[in-house]
Every structure is written in structure tokens, then in C-alpha cells.
Design an enzyme around this catalytic site. Structure first.
Site, short mmCIF file in Angstrom:
data_model
loop_
_atom_site.label_atom_id
_atom_site.label_comp_id
_atom_site.label_asym_id
_atom_site.label_seq_id
_atom_site.Cartn_x
_atom_site.Cartn_y
_atom_site.Cartn_z
N LYS A 76 67.78 43.18 54.03
CA LYS A 76 67.25 42.07 54.83
C LYS A 76 67.03 40.84 53.96
CE LYS A 76 65.44 44.90 58.60
NZ LYS A 76 65.52 46.30 58.16
O1 3DU Z 1 64.15 54.22 64.45
P1 3DU Z 1 65.04 54.96 63.47
O2 3DU Z 1 64.34 56.04 62.70
O3 3DU Z 1 66.31 55.44 64.12
O4 3DU Z 1 65.50 53.92 62.30
C1 3DU Z 1 66.10 52.68 62.55
C2 3DU Z 1 66.62 52.09 61.28
O5 3DU Z 1 67.18 50.81 61.57
C3 3DU Z 1 65.62 51.87 60.18
O6 3DU Z 1 66.29 52.10 58.95
C4 3DU Z 1 65.22 50.42 60.30
O7 3DU Z 1 64.90 49.85 59.05
C5 3DU Z 1 66.49 49.79 60.82
N1 3DU Z 1 66.29 48.63 61.66
C6 3DU Z 1 65.58 48.68 62.81
O8 3DU Z 1 65.05 49.73 63.19
C7 3DU Z 1 65.46 47.53 63.60
C8 3DU Z 1 66.05 46.39 63.23
O9 3DU Z 1 65.96 45.36 64.00
C9 3DU Z 1 66.78 46.38 62.06
C10 3DU Z 1 66.88 47.51 61.30
#
Ligand code: 3DU
Length: 250
Positions: A85
């Protein structure tokens, strides 16, 4: 081979659009490495890339990530994305991008809010000269994201335009290899797809644990799904990863 060619090849070979978000947490570094490697081995044939977050780099250090994670992903012909980011001024953004790329990452995630001149120009220079990718945050998946990304920005012509539409146009203008648009907002995905045309890859996080639906995101125009907890926290990561492939296999 360029980042885009690598992810397309893996997506084709493995018949998947799932990018694994490898965000495991563990206070013990060697256990963190072995758990992370186990998840990659379990799902390698069911995903098309591995996304690594700053939390893993903080816990392990960049060289350990290269030696234990990037190399393993590459052994399975999977590209790696650094979710940095990036959002700073040009010289530090450039340094970080070059370092991540030279450590073996195939793409970085950056925030377009930094702008081009002395902002992300250095990141694109580093990527383009190495055939790496830059993916731009265009609409985040968390509920609070709406307050900023949907904000109407006054245009010189007098009318308002939502911030995410401006960010989408910048991604096209800067020739980014992709944009991040939360799976929790299928209507935003459709609009980004409509504005960007068929060629820009849309990466959608927020599946499962954050409430986003994989089929709704893909139907709205997402190219790739980013999935973390729903896979690595599952007692059977391979079965979980296979489920996310279902919408594209029909
Ligand atoms: O919710 P999850 O565990 O499936 O993870 C989502 C991943 O995507 C995590 O690595 C987070 O840093 C990334 N991410 C978002 O969740 C939302 C965004 O807008 C950008 C990146």
C-alpha cells in the site's frame, strides 16, 4: 516473464482466479514460516498468486520472506504480490518498490492518492523497467471505505464525480496492471469495469470473512478474488480454496 503473464499462466493452469492472502499471525517466527509454507503447499494448485502483507514482513524480515515464502511460491509457478500500500513521496516509494522487486516480488500494491509526480512515478518506473506489476487501491472493502472512496469530487467543469471513478481513470492513464476494488461492493465493481474496459484486471478482497460473495464479484466484473482467512483459517484449506474456484468452473 512479466507479472501479468505469470498470473495469467497460473490462472489458466490451475483453473482459478483466487489470490491467496497469506496473513497468518504467530508470535513464534519459525512456526509462522512453517504454517505459511503448509498453507501454500496445500492450495498451490488451486490459486494463481500469493499476496503477502506487511505484517508477515514485519514478523519475519524481508530476506526470510524471500527465502521461505517467495521461493516456495515460485517453485509452484505462482507469482507473488507485495501488499505494501505504497503511499509516500517519490524517493521513498521508489526505494521500497525497487527493494520489493529485487527481493523477488512480482507486483506491489500502491495507493494512487499519492499522485503521479514525485509520488507513484518512481514506483511505475521501477516496475516497468523490470516487467513487474503495480496494482492500485481504488475502493477498499471495509465498511468505512465508502466515506472517502464514494465522496463526490468537484470537477473543473462544475459537476461532481466519485473519488473511485477518478482513481479508476488514473489507473488506466498510468497503465497499472490492476486495481483493488472490494468484493463487498459489486455495484462499484461493475462501474469500474464499465469505466476501465475489459483489459484492466480487478482484484477483489473482502470475500468470505468480510462478507463479500465470490460469484457476485466475478459476475460484476472482478478478474481475481483475494482470499485470506476463509482459506488459511479453515481446517481444510484445500477444500476451502476449491470452493472459491466453483464460480469460474460452473
Ligand atoms: O478478509 P481476508 O482474510 O480474506 O483478507 C483480505 C486481504 O485483502 C488482506 O490481506 C487485506 O490486507 C487485503 N485487503 C483488504 O482486505 C481490503 C482492501 O481494500 C485491500 C486489501
Amino acid at each position: 516473464m512479466s507479472f501479468e503473464d505469470k498470473i495469467l499462466r497460473a490462472a489458466g493452469t490451475n483453473q482459478t482466479r483466487t489470490v491467496l492472502a497469506l496473513d497468518l499471525e504467530d508470535t513464534d517466527g519459525s512456526r509462522l514460516v512453517s504454517r505459511s509454507r503448509d498453507v501454500i503447499r496445500d492450495v498451490a494448485g488451486l490459486i494463481c498468486a500469493v499476496k503477502i502483507n506487511r505484517q508477515l514482513v514485519m514478523a519475519l524480515g524481508l530476506s526470510a520472506v524471500r527465502d521461505s515464502i517467495i521461493k516456495l511460491a515460485n517453485d509452484f509457478s505462482l507469482p507473488t504480490i507485495m501488499d505494501a500500500k505504497l503511499n509516500d513521496v517519490g524517493h521513498t516509494n521508489g526505494f521500497m518498490a525497487r527493494t520489493y522487486f529485487d527481493m523477488g516480488f512480482d507486483a506491489v500494491i500502491a495507493s494512487p492518492i499519492a499522485g503521479w509526480e514525485n509520488g507513484l512515478d518512481t514506483v511505475f518506473e521501477a516496475a516497468n523497467s523490470r516487467k513487474k506489476g503495480v496494482i492500485l487501491l481504488t475502493y477498499m472493502s471495509n465498511p468505512g471505505a465508502e466515506a472517502f472512496y464514494s465522496l463526490m469530487a468537484q470537477q473543473p467543469e462544475g459537476y461532481g464525480k466519485p473519488v473511485f471513478e477518478i482513481l479508476t481513470e488514473l489507473a488506466v492513464e498510468w497503465k497499472a496492471q490492476g486495481v483493488i476494488v472490494g468484493a463487498t461492493q459489486p455495484r462499484v465493481i461493475s462501474r469500474v469495469r464499465q469505466l476501465a474496459g475489459p483489459n484492466l484486471s480487478i482484484y477483489s478482497p473482502g470475500i468470505g470473512a468480510q462478507g463479500g460473495d465470490p460469484k457476485a464479484a466475478l459476475d460484476a466484473g472482478s478478474t481475481y478474488l483475494i482470499v485470506g482467512r476463509s482459506i488459511y483459517n479453515s481446517s481444510d484449506p484445500a477444500t476451502a480454496a476449491r470452493e472459491f474456484r466453483r464460480p469460474i468452473l460452473g
